[in-house]
Write an enzyme that holds these catalytic residues in place. Structure first.
Site, PDB file in Angstrom:
ATOM      1  N   LYS A 134       0.837  -1.194   0.000  1.00 59.25           N
ATOM      2  CA  LYS A 134       0.000   0.000   0.000  1.00 59.25           C
ATOM      3  C   LYS A 134       0.872   1.243   0.000  1.00 59.25           C
ATOM      4  O   LYS A 134       1.988   1.155   0.504  1.00 59.25           O
ATOM      5  CB  LYS A 134      -0.959   0.029   1.187  1.00 59.25           C
ATOM      6  CG  LYS A 134      -0.385  -0.309   2.557  1.00 59.25           C
ATOM      7  CD  LYS A 134       0.766   0.440   3.138  1.00 59.25           C
ATOM      8  CE  LYS A 134       0.692   1.900   3.428  1.00 59.25           C
ATOM      9  NZ  LYS A 134       1.957   2.428   4.053  1.00 59.25           N
ATOM     10  N   TYR A 222      -4.509   4.025   6.565  1.00 64.49           N
ATOM     11  CA  TYR A 222      -5.010   3.087   7.585  1.00 64.49           C
ATOM     12  C   TYR A 222      -6.303   3.605   8.200  1.00 64.49           C
ATOM     13  O   TYR A 222      -7.208   2.827   8.522  1.00 64.49           O
ATOM     14  CB  TYR A 222      -3.969   2.865   8.691  1.00 64.49           C
ATOM     15  CG  TYR A 222      -2.749   2.115   8.219  1.00 64.49           C
ATOM     16  CD1 TYR A 222      -2.817   0.758   7.940  1.00 64.49           C
ATOM     17  CD2 TYR A 222      -1.526   2.755   8.050  1.00 64.49           C
ATOM     18  CE1 TYR A 222      -1.710   0.065   7.494  1.00 64.49           C
ATOM     19  CE2 TYR A 222      -0.409   2.075   7.610  1.00 64.49           C
ATOM     20  CZ  TYR A 222      -0.498   0.727   7.330  1.00 64.49           C
ATOM     21  OH  TYR A 222       0.595   0.047   6.890  1.00 64.49           O
TER      22      TYR A 222
HETATM   23  P1  NAD Z   1      12.486   1.486   2.367  1.00 67.23           P
HETATM   24  O1  NAD Z   1      13.035   2.772   1.857  1.00 67.23           O
HETATM   25  O2  NAD Z   1      13.058   0.919   3.606  1.00 67.23           O
HETATM   26  O3  NAD Z   1      12.552   0.372   1.239  1.00 67.23           O
HETATM   27  C1  NAD Z   1      12.428   0.668  -0.120  1.00 67.23           C
HETATM   28  C2  NAD Z   1      13.339  -0.247  -0.913  1.00 67.23           C
HETATM   29  O4  NAD Z   1      13.254   0.177  -2.284  1.00 67.23           O
HETATM   30  C3  NAD Z   1      14.806  -0.149  -0.508  1.00 67.23           C
HETATM   31  O5  NAD Z   1      15.375  -1.449  -0.516  1.00 67.23           O
HETATM   32  C4  NAD Z   1      15.427   0.699  -1.623  1.00 67.23           C
HETATM   33  O6  NAD Z   1      16.798   0.389  -1.859  1.00 67.23           O
HETATM   34  C5  NAD Z   1      14.578   0.289  -2.810  1.00 67.23           C
HETATM   35  N1  NAD Z   1      14.599   1.280  -3.897  1.00 67.23           N
HETATM   36  C6  NAD Z   1      14.717   0.963  -5.201  1.00 67.23           C
HETATM   37  N2  NAD Z   1      14.711   2.060  -5.945  1.00 67.23           N
HETATM   38  C7  NAD Z   1      14.595   3.106  -5.113  1.00 67.23           C
HETATM   39  C8  NAD Z   1      14.552   4.513  -5.290  1.00 67.23           C
HETATM   40  N3  NAD Z   1      14.594   5.079  -6.513  1.00 67.23           N
HETATM   41  N4  NAD Z   1      14.452   5.291  -4.204  1.00 67.23           N
HETATM   42  C9  NAD Z   1      14.350   4.762  -2.973  1.00 67.23           C
HETATM   43  N5  NAD Z   1      14.400   3.408  -2.734  1.00 67.23           N
HETATM   44  C10 NAD Z   1      14.521   2.597  -3.797  1.00 67.23           C
HETATM   45  O7  NAD Z   1      10.911   1.735   2.510  1.00 67.23           O
HETATM   46  P2  NAD Z   1       9.848   0.809   3.252  1.00 67.23           P
HETATM   47  O8  NAD Z   1       9.445   1.466   4.510  1.00 67.23           O
HETATM   48  O9  NAD Z   1      10.329  -0.573   3.300  1.00 67.23           O
HETATM   49  O10 NAD Z   1       8.586   0.951   2.260  1.00 67.23           O
HETATM   50  C11 NAD Z   1       8.489   0.224   1.035  1.00 67.23           C
HETATM   51  C12 NAD Z   1       7.016   0.040   0.676  1.00 67.23           C
HETATM   52  O11 NAD Z   1       6.386  -0.706   1.695  1.00 67.23           O
HETATM   53  C13 NAD Z   1       6.212   1.322   0.553  1.00 67.23           C
HETATM   54  O12 NAD Z   1       5.265   1.215  -0.477  1.00 67.23           O
HETATM   55  C14 NAD Z   1       5.489   1.450   1.880  1.00 67.23           C
HETATM   56  O13 NAD Z   1       4.262   2.157   1.803  1.00 67.23           O
HETATM   57  C15 NAD Z   1       5.268   0.000   2.207  1.00 67.23           C
HETATM   58  N6  NAD Z   1       5.181  -0.226   3.666  1.00 67.23           N
HETATM   59  C16 NAD Z   1       4.110  -0.880   4.144  1.00 67.23           C
HETATM   60  C17 NAD Z   1       3.995  -1.096   5.493  1.00 67.23           C
HETATM   61  C18 NAD Z   1       2.825  -1.868   6.024  1.00 67.23           C
HETATM   62  O14 NAD Z   1       2.646  -1.930   7.224  1.00 67.23           O
HETATM   63  N7  NAD Z   1       2.030  -2.496   5.154  1.00 67.23           N
HETATM   64  C19 NAD Z   1       4.964  -0.632   6.371  1.00 67.23           C
HETATM   65  C20 NAD Z   1       6.077   0.021   5.860  1.00 67.23           C
HETATM   66  C21 NAD Z   1       6.169   0.220   4.474  1.00 67.23           C
END
Ligand code: NAD
Length: 372
Positions: A134, A222
């Site tokens: 999401k 949420y």
């Molecule tokens: P994060 O920044 O920790 O992870 C993102 C990943 O994408 C990293 O491994 C990064 O290296 C990679 N990436 C590839 N290309 C990129 C770019 N151009 N710029 C930035 N990163 C790039 O973020 P996250 O918190 O893990 O979030 C990732 C996704 O998961 C989002 O869509 C977020 O909304 C979702 N999320 C959902 C929940 C949930 O509870 N369902 C919780 C946290 C995050």
């Protein structure tokens, strides 16, 4: 149990729900292979490494089969730790080769929001089913393209709305549907935290091109979800305000806070909030004719609580804690194996994106917006 799953998987993978044609040798291979579907995780960021990867240990129908990452070192290290074949560590450039990886049935897209549409469509072109984080995407057109790609490929698309698989939220939905609180008139939902520019996971969240918006699309979703699944109907009108602290460098591209209200056809109202500038809040209250329910926290990774008040003081409701990530991941595998539609398909993600666009329009135009 395992044998039953193997038979069900073999039977349904060749059935109407899944269109990839299976040759005779494929069917034989399937009958002897593990009943667990193989999952490729795209994006090894904070959420993946801290929540999702550990959750696979308890899955009954799903196993880690591949990683897609910008860091070969990280991919190899995590492959070793989670028993994934090093040959199944892909980069974003080699991702499309996953089409030939017979170990992979499902691709889970856990990337910045603006990348969801591209990787979902590439996964469908590779002949895989998709779980997408999401918010589904950054606009309605992208969501529609993702849904169409899934249909064209004959594969399942599920949006990772984990709260819909979390036991306290399930209990709240059930007690509302059972009429325990009488007719529901109000839902009040708040999701807030402090965004930290030093945390790499927060850096893309304040860049509109990558996130598509601020606190609303990240955590306000949420509150929106809770209002929709508690009422069990779709809002007909939204009205909203956005605000950011003047001169705070974190909020030059995206909103800090959002307040929005939703009108539901049965006469209910929801009052929802999100903020990137406050202490942690993840709660909602459901207020009915005969009582109210309070979940605080409601959408934490663990430690959620449910209290119910009818007449007198609120009392804690004992709800067994389960792993919501395991439940969510296994739900999609089960749907694929049994040829069922997921509880939170692409259409569910599109609805939220459409409503959030209307929330932004309402705030921009300074008036309520009707939803058709
Ligand atoms: P994060 O920044 O920790 O992870 C993102 C990943 O994408 C990293 O491994 C990064 O290296 C990679 N990436 C590839 N290309 C990129 C770019 N151009 N710029 C930035 N990163 C790039 O973020 P996250 O918190 O893990 O979030 C990732 C996704 O998961 C989002 O869509 C977020 O909304 C979702 N999320 C959902 C929940 C949930 O509870 N369902 C919780 C946290 C995050």
């Amino acid at each position: 149990m395992q044998g039953t799953l193997a038979v069900a998987a073999a039977a349904t993978l060749s059935g109407a729900g899944c269109s990839r044609k299976r040759e005779g040798s494929d069917v034989a291979a399937e009958a002897t292979s593990s009943p667990k579907l193989g999952w490729a995780i795209v994006g090894l960021g904070k959420f993946t490494t801290e929540q999702l990867l550990p959750a696979f240990a308890q899955c009954q129908r799903s196993r880690l089969a591949a990683f897609v990452t910008g860091s070969a070192e990280k991919g190899t290290r995590l492959a070793g730790r989670y028993g994934v074949d090093e040959k199944s560590v892909y980069s974003y450039q080699t991702f499309d080769k996953i089409a030939q990886d017979r170990n992979v049935d499902v691709v889970y897209v856990v990337l910045p929001n603006s990348m969801h549409a591209e990787y979902t469509q590439r996964a469908f072109r590779a002949g895989k089913h998709v779980m997408c984080e999401k918010p589904m995407a950054i606009n309605e057109a992208e969501c529609s393209a993702m849904i169409a790609a899934g249909k064209a490929a004959g594969k399942r698309l599920m949006i990772a709305y984990r709260a819909q698989f979390e036991s306290h939220n399930r209990a709240a939905i059930e007690l509302v549907r059972a009429g325990e609180l009488g007719r529901i008139k109000l839902v009040i939902a708040d999701h807030c935290r402090t965004i930290d520019p030093k945390d790499p996971a927060d850096q893309w969240r304040v860049r509109r091109a990558l996130s598509g918006g601020g606190s609303l699309v990240d955590i306000g979703i949420y509150s929106l979800q809770a209002a929709r699944y508690i009422f069990g109907e779709e809002p007909t009108e939204v009205s909203a305000q956005l605000a950011s602290t003047p001169s705070d460098p974190r909020f030059t591209e995206v909103e800090e806070s959002a307040l929005f209200s939703l009108r539901f056809p049965s006469g209910g109202l929801a009052n929802c909030s999100s903020s990137y500038g406050t202490t942690n809040v993840k709660r909602y209250r459901v207020i009915g004719e005969k009582g109210y329910a309070e979940l605080d926290p409601a959408t934490a990774y663990e430690g959620n609580t449910l209290r119910v008040a009818k007449g007198g003081a609120a009392e804690a409701r004992a709800v067994p804690a389960t792993n919501q990530f395991t439940a969510e991941i296994d739900h999609l595998s089960e749907c694929i194996q049994l040829g069922k539609e997921p509880r939170t398909p692409g259409e569910e993600g599109l609805r939220d994106v459409r409503i959030m666009q209307a929330i932004y329009a309402s705030a921009r135009e300074g008036k309520s917006v009707k939803l058709t």
